[in-house]
Design a protein around this motif. Structure first.
Motif, PDB file in Angstrom:
ATOM      1  N   ARG A 102      44.539 -92.862  50.289  1.00 40.60           N
ATOM      2  CA  ARG A 102      43.978 -91.630  49.727  1.00 40.60           C
ATOM      3  C   ARG A 102      42.466 -91.626  49.924  1.00 40.60           C
ATOM      4  NH1 ARG A 102      47.800 -90.071  44.572  1.00 40.60           N
ATOM      5  NH2 ARG A 102      49.721 -90.646  45.642  1.00 40.60           N
ATOM      6  N   GLU A 149      39.827 -90.908  48.557  1.00 43.32           N
ATOM      7  CA  GLU A 149      39.223 -90.599  47.260  1.00 43.32           C
ATOM      8  C   GLU A 149      37.712 -90.643  47.382  1.00 43.32           C
ATOM      9  OE1 GLU A 149      41.148 -89.856  44.758  1.00 43.32           O
ATOM     10  OE2 GLU A 149      43.034 -90.965  44.947  1.00 43.32           O
ATOM     11  N   HIS A 192      40.157 -95.907  41.326  1.00 43.09           N
ATOM     12  CA  HIS A 192      40.651 -95.373  42.595  1.00 43.09           C
ATOM     13  C   HIS A 192      40.284 -96.270  43.772  1.00 43.09           C
ATOM     14  CE1 HIS A 192      40.854 -91.643  40.190  1.00 43.09           C
ATOM     15  NE2 HIS A 192      41.876 -91.377  40.965  1.00 43.09           N
TER      16      HIS A 192
END
Ligand code: ATP
Ligand code: MG
Length: 432
Positions: free
Chosen positions: A207, A209, A216
């Motif tokens: 991801r 992020e 995260h």
């Protein structure tokens, strides 16, 4: 052939001759006496080297040994209350296997320095303790799904669709065609249940992020499951049971590691013993208002700060259900009793740790899925194969995704998710 014991095995033996192999954890000495604390994956032990016993030449070699030198040590072990781990070895002979000169990691280094030297920092007692708990957690996830009769199933990591939120997906050049790194195993898993029934995986998810939060990573390990013929309650049940199972395994196997990490096991014991708390998103907003004096407008997703405040109120995880449809993914099933919410659940870890599992009952109607894809600006055509699953023998099904590093962060009581994985990847940190 010499039989080598681990530090732990040698201490269990408790007396007599032993041979060990390991690394120098600490060393100090005088002109006649040298103390080496030897480390291996199991523990540390103090070793005493005397000039009179070893002779001048050998003692000279020992005297020059520095931190992280690898060695083989032969000697007599005995109990000694003053030694760091209660045992000491009187060394009769030793060999240096690999020298180590000026190991860069010394006391009181900055977090940045330790991150730059991650390949060496992994040897620290702290990282060793976390990595052992990590190993228990992975084993426990596997054991849980196996005992529940789930098959292992794999989805591709390269995906032609940028499912769930285009902004957090990594684009890669696939022989000139754009492809995306998977964010979740789920969509392809939904095809697998028609063949296998109940399935699971533990695989990396990617991801992009951009937020620099303490929870995260851009590459994390995702334990996911998908069930055929399931009810929403089955998803809640498995989410609670697997977390209980993981925590129980850590409490059984990792008391020493929890101690090294200064993590109070009493904080984890209620997880195994007490039922989790279920509440709807709407009720969660009420609790936030009444107990935390926080106003969240109905329809807004819970942010980290709200999850933090909410979960600090409880000693067990929360299962927050029935989120507003518009904040959740297109494949989550609309609640037949309230069309504004979906049959989704987030499991939030206590003590402010927040979301560790996200799951849902999946939408069965192809028309509803198409409507929702269009609403989020996507072309349903690119989900052709996925929509087929609803056209040929669609069944009630659902599942969840568990962020393995999120669970490790919470169980170990870490401040930052980066320490829950050997080589963390975040927006700013991708080396070494
Ligand atoms: P968040 O809102 O916390 O970013 P999410 O809603 O994007 O999470 P899901 O898409 O439901 O998360 O993913 C399933 C699980 O994967 C989450 O419950 C969480 O445990 C984990 N997870 C999600 N994103 C990350 C990440 N960037 N790093 C580590 N774990 C993650
Ligand atoms: Mg996210």
């Amino acid at each position: 052939m010499t039989e080598y014991k681990t530090v732990k095995e040698a201490m269990k033996q408790g007396s007599g001759k032993v041979s060990l192999q390991g690394w120098v954890y600490r060393e100090r000495g005088s002109s006649k006496l040298k103390f080496i604390v030897l480390r291996d994956s199991t523990d540390i032990i103090q070793c005493v080297l005397e000039k009179d016993k070893l002779g001048d030449k050998k003692f000279d070699v020992a005297d020059k040994v520095q931190v992280e030198t690898s060695m083989r040590i032969h000697g007599i072990i005995k109990e000694d209350k003053r030694a760091p781990t209660g045992y000491e070895i009187a060394v009769e002979d030793f060999e240096v296997v690999g020298a180590s000169n000026e190991f860069p990691i010394t006391k009181d280094q900055s977090t940045e320095f330790l991150a730059d030297n991650r390949h060496l920092w992994l040897r620290s007692r702290r990282m060793t303790a976390i990595l052992k708990i990590r190993s228990t957690v992975f084993h426990a996830i596997d054991d849980y799904f196996r005992k529940e009769g789930f098959y292992i199933y794999h989805s591709p990591c390269f995906s032609p669709n940028n499912c769930e939120g285009g902004s957090t997906v990594f684009k890669v050049d696939y022989f000139g065609t754009p492809m995306y790194l998977t964010q979740s195993w789920q969509l392809y898993a939904e095809a697998g249940i028609f063949s296998l029934g109940n399935i699971y995986t533990i695989a990396p998810s990617f991801r992009a992020e951009r937020s620099k939060t303490s929870r995260h990573l851009t590459e994390y390990w995702h334990a996911e499951m998908e069930m055929a013929w399931c009810k929403f309650e089955d998803i809640l049940k498995h989410a609670e049971q697997i977390i209980k199972f993981i925590v129980q395994k850590v409490l059984e196997n990792n008391q020493e590691e929890l101690k090294i990490l200064e993590r109070d096991p009493k904080k984890l014991e209620p997880i195994v013993k007490k039922p989790f708390i279920q509440m709807t998103y709407t009720d969660a907003l009420k609790v936030l208002k009444e107990k935390c004096n926080m106003d969240v407008e109905w329809g807004k997703d819970l942010r980290t700060i709200e999850e933090e405040k909410l979960t600090k109120l409880y000693e067990v995880p929360l299962l927050v259900t029935r989120y507003p449809k518009k904040v959740k993914a297109f494949y989550m099933k609309v609640d037949p009793e309230n069309e504004d919410v979906v049959l989704g659940v987030d499991c939030l870890a206590p003590e402010g740790y927040g979301e560790i599992i996200g799951g849902s009952q999946r939408e069965e109607s192809p028309e509803e899925i198409e409507r929702r894809l269009r609403a989020q600006g996507e072309d349903p055509k690119s989900y052709g194969w996925y929509l087929d699953l609803r056209k040929y023998g669609s069944i009630p099904h659902g599942g969840f995704g568990l962020g393995v590093e999120r669970v490790i962060t919470w169980i170990c009581g870490l401040d930052n998710i980066k320490d829950a994985i050997p080589f963390p990847r975040t927006m700013l940190r991708f080396n070494p």
